[in-house]
Design a protein around this motif. Structure first.
Motif, PDB file in Angstrom:
ATOM      1  N   ALA B 113      47.732  21.206  24.685  1.00  0.00           N
ATOM      2  CA  ALA B 113      46.699  22.221  24.964  1.00  0.00           C
ATOM      3  C   ALA B 113      45.303  21.641  24.750  1.00  0.00           C
ATOM      4  CB  ALA B 113      46.910  23.439  24.062  1.00  0.00           C
ATOM      5  N   CYS B 117      42.014  21.454  27.156  1.00  0.00           N
ATOM      6  CA  CYS B 117      40.747  22.068  26.735  1.00  0.00           C
ATOM      7  C   CYS B 117      39.623  21.033  26.698  1.00  0.00           C
ATOM      8  CB  CYS B 117      40.899  22.733  25.367  1.00  0.00           C
ATOM      9  SG  CYS B 117      42.111  24.073  25.356  1.00  0.00           S
ATOM     10  N   GLN B 120      37.972  20.419  29.952  1.00  0.00           N
ATOM     11  CA  GLN B 120      37.089  21.453  30.482  1.00  0.00           C
ATOM     12  C   GLN B 120      35.654  21.331  29.949  1.00  0.00           C
ATOM     13  OE1 GLN B 120      39.152  25.038  29.430  1.00  0.00           O
ATOM     14  NE2 GLN B 120      40.781  24.712  30.923  1.00  0.00           N
ATOM     15  N   LEU B 164      36.914  24.920  21.453  1.00  0.00           N
ATOM     16  CA  LEU B 164      38.210  24.236  21.528  1.00  0.00           C
ATOM     17  C   LEU B 164      39.290  25.013  20.773  1.00  0.00           C
ATOM     18  CD1 LEU B 164      37.252  20.453  21.071  1.00  0.00           C
ATOM     19  CD2 LEU B 164      38.118  21.566  23.135  1.00  0.00           C
ATOM     20  N   CYS B 167      40.257  27.975  22.805  1.00  0.00           N
ATOM     21  CA  CYS B 167      40.973  27.541  24.009  1.00  0.00           C
ATOM     22  C   CYS B 167      42.414  27.158  23.662  1.00  0.00           C
ATOM     23  CB  CYS B 167      40.220  26.357  24.624  1.00  0.00           C
ATOM     24  SG  CYS B 167      41.050  25.596  26.023  1.00  0.00           S
ATOM     25  N   VAL B 168      42.572  26.359  22.594  1.00  0.00           N
ATOM     26  CA  VAL B 168      43.918  25.933  22.196  1.00  0.00           C
ATOM     27  C   VAL B 168      44.760  27.145  21.802  1.00  0.00           C
ATOM     28  CG1 VAL B 168      45.216  24.679  20.416  1.00  0.00           C
ATOM     29  CG2 VAL B 168      43.239  23.602  21.502  1.00  0.00           C
ATOM     30  N   ARG B 171      45.801  29.138  24.856  1.00  0.00           N
ATOM     31  CA  ARG B 171      46.837  28.474  25.661  1.00  0.00           C
ATOM     32  C   ARG B 171      48.191  28.558  24.979  1.00  0.00           C
ATOM     33  NH1 ARG B 171      44.930  25.875  30.009  1.00  0.00           N
ATOM     34  NH2 ARG B 171      46.998  24.995  30.358  1.00  0.00           N
TER      35      ARG B 171
END
Lengths: 465, 179
Positions: B113, B117, B120, B164, B167-168, B171
């Motif tokens: 993940a 991330c 991005q 981050l 995001c992690v 996901r």
């Protein structure tokens, strides 16, 4: 504390920059708030992942990861096996650049080591057949703890390997590099030679290339001439043909990513050492020249051959602007030889761990004999403080880092900001050896050195009556 | 000579290597910001290896490894507390240790993940992160080079890590990776 403040404080904690009052406030929040602890664990996991994923230039600064742990275990088993079959294992401390294994017609490869190298050679079927002294054969494993070695393979290929390294000669056309920094020149008749690391397989198409297989890091291939085919061994198993000037890193997903070519990370020849000193590379000139950089680039195996060192050790010759010496812009200091210097560039608050700010080397001694260590110590200041370097000699080897044991002798070199930037007079340290090897350790032991660095240069060791 | 069964030895090596990231994350969480984390994981590995005969196959290896690492951390923090204020006192360490096994799961999924991330982020943001995790937490040199203040960079770093983390976490939740 608001949720945002808590998250900022947690990050400050993992950065080591949290102020004392915030530390106490965060502690109380974590004790009473389960949601804050969830956030805390998420940042702990993220910190671990970022260290693993992004710190590839600082393998020594990161904690042990999967590959390294496996190697450690393998190595321990190898050492144990080595002891059990001592007759089949060569354990040597190099005294000079020397040919260890005479070329035999049947030998697959021969090996030379640089002065001060420490290594083991383990035959594949220890206990039977010829010993490693008859030449390196298929399946021979070599573990290099200190220094560098050159392998000459029967097919005309050559490899220069830098410590720490662990490799196996699988055959005339294939080598497994479990760990290490290695430069290869493949013979004209040896096209198709393969170098395999736990992450990468490199197949030569007639070339010179280097492989970085460092623990806690993504492995890398750097091509200096000719062509190779690089393939990742797990994940996406990407394959790419690389030509001169290209370098790739194998990421955890198995992709090959472009990285800058770093010829200074490798050595293509063994470093030469003057015979007048027992220590290898005491002037820090024997490795790859450090690129110009303020406060120096962090040391690599190629820049500091012969030495073992922590993650805060830098090697410097000139500033980013090209001004000679250690420092920044035109504010620099020079040792008596005005060449490469080693700096102890600890850039965090608080006292560091001993290993990260140490430089050490094991060398051959004779029990009962007296020796003298000489070195130069200097310092550059951007704040009022006193810097100190502790030089200590310990009995025996130090494969895992500076020993905890009491030293045979030690000496502290100090310089205060009131003395201004510059070098002290050379320091002398005497000791009597207790065994066949001793380890010289330099450690920065300053209480405060956030904006000031101590440096050393021109180390030599000699036997005295 | 050792009479260990090679198969059980191989199994143990497999467990120890597979769970190194979990052990590292646990130790990082127990001594945040401490430069001695590598030493403690090395000591913990050494003790785990020496005590391998005490581990019973089929039981929770991670919980066992954490409990051994906890002692190494405790010993270390005892010394550290004399010199400076550390975030985790004994009570908080015990609380976190009790929750760590569950909270620090899913390393492999997190790594995958994170890769997505990181991809991005803008190149300049990624460069800052790489500098931080390659060169340590001192941002002065980077700040000089970029013509920005250290405090501004710290704020950016915090923002990036928050992005981050979210995001992690998102996901993992989307993929059902979390327990």
């Amino acid at each position: 504390m608001s949720p945002d403040e808590i998250e900022v404080a947690i990050q400050g904690a993992f950065d080591g920059t949290l102020r004392e009052e915030d530390c106490l406030r965060l502690r109380e929040v974590l004790k009473r708030d389960p949601a804050a602890r969830v956030l805390y664990f998420e940042h702990a996991a993220l910190h671990q992942l970022l260290v693993y994923r992004l710190s590839r230039s600082h393998p020594l600064d990161t904690a042990r990861t999967l590959i390294d742990a496996r190697l450690k275990l393998q190595n321990r088993r190898n050492v144990r096996a080595s002891l059990a079959v001592a007759a089949a294992v060569v354990l040597l401390l190099g005294l000079a650049l020397m040919r260890l294994l005479a070329p035999e017609p049947a030998a697959l490869a021969t090996m030379e080591v640089s002065a001060g190298s420490r290594f083991t050679v383990q035959a594949p079927d220890a206990g039977s057949g010829p010993s490693p002294a008859d030449g390196l054969r298929e399946g021979t494993r070599i573990r290099l703890d200190q220094g560098s070695l050159e392998l000459r393979i029967r097919n005309g290929s050559r490899a220069v390997v830098l410590a720490p390294a662990h490799l196996r000669i699988d055959s005339e056309s294939r080598m497994t590099l479990y760990e290490g920094t290695a430069w290869f020149e493949i013979g004209k008749d040896a096209k198709g030679f393969q170098v395999v690391t736990p992450q990468l397989m490199v197949t030569d198409l007639g070339t010179q290339f280097g492989v970085l297989a460092l623990p806690d890091a993504s492995h890398e291939i750097h091509v200096f001439s000719g062509k190779v085919i690089a393939r990742s061994r797990s994940g996406l198993k990407t394959e790419e043909q690389l030509t001169s000037g290209m370098a790739r890193l194998c990421d955890p997903a198995g992709r090959l990513k472009a990285v800058p070519l770093l010829p200074e990370s490798f050595l293509s020849l063994l470093p030469a050492h003057p015979p007048s000193t027992l220590i290898a590379n005491g002037g820090f000139e024997a490795g790859s020249p450090p690129p110009p950089s303020n406060y120096g680039p962090y040391a690599t195996a190629a820049m500091l051959p012969g030495w073992r060192f922590g993650s805060d050790i830098v090697v410097m010759r000139a500033t980013a602007e090209g001004h000679p010496g250690y420092g920044e812009r035109s504010i620099t200091i020079l040792s008596s030889t005005a060449d490469n210097q080693v700096g102890f560039n600890f850039g965090r608050e608080g006292r560091p761990s001993v290993k990260t700010v140490s430089l050490w080397q094991t060398f051959a001694t004779q029990p009962g004999r007296k020796y003298e260590v000489h070195f130069e110590m200097g310092a550059i200041f951007f704040e009022p403080t006193t810097l100190e370097i502790t030089a200590a000699v310990h009995d025996g080897d130090a494969p895992e880092g500076p020993p905890d044991s009491p030293p045979l002798a030690s000496q502290i070199a100090r310089r205060a900001s009131t003395d201004s930037n510059g070098y002290n007079l050379p320091v002398k340290l005497s000791f009597t050896a207790s065994s066949g090897s001793s380890t010289l350790v330099f450690t920065e032991t300053s209480e405060h050195s956030l904006s000031a660095d101590p440096v050393i240069d021109n180390i030599f060791v000699k036997e005295v009556p | 000579m050792s009479s260990e069964n090679p198969r059980s030895l191989a199994d143990f090596v497999g467990l120890l290597t597979r769970h190194q990231p979990d052990l590292l994350a646990y130790i990082i969480s127990s001594m945040p910001g401490d430069p001695d984390v590598p030493d403690i994981i090395q000591k913990s590995n050494f003790v785990l290896w020496n005590k391998r005969a005490q581990f019973r196959a089929g039981t929770d290896f991670v919980a066992w490894a954490f409990s051994i690492a906890r002692f190494e951390v405790l010993n270390h923090l005892k010394k550290q507390r004399r010199a400076r204020t550390v975030l985790l006192d004994q009570e908080l360490l015990e609380t976190l240790s009790a929750e760590a096994r569950e909270a620090l799961d899913s390393h492999d999924q997190r790594l995958v993940a994170l890769e997505v991330c990181l991809g991005q982020l803008r190149p300049q943001d990624r460069e800052l992160l790489e500098y931080r995790y390659r060169c340590g937490s001192n941002l002065q040199e980077y700040a000089d080079r970029e013509g920005r203040s250290v405090s501004a960079l710290s704020v950016t770093l915090n923002r990036l890590r928050t992005i981050l983390r979210r995001c992690v976490t998102r996901r993992l939740a989307a993929e059902g990776g979390m327990a």
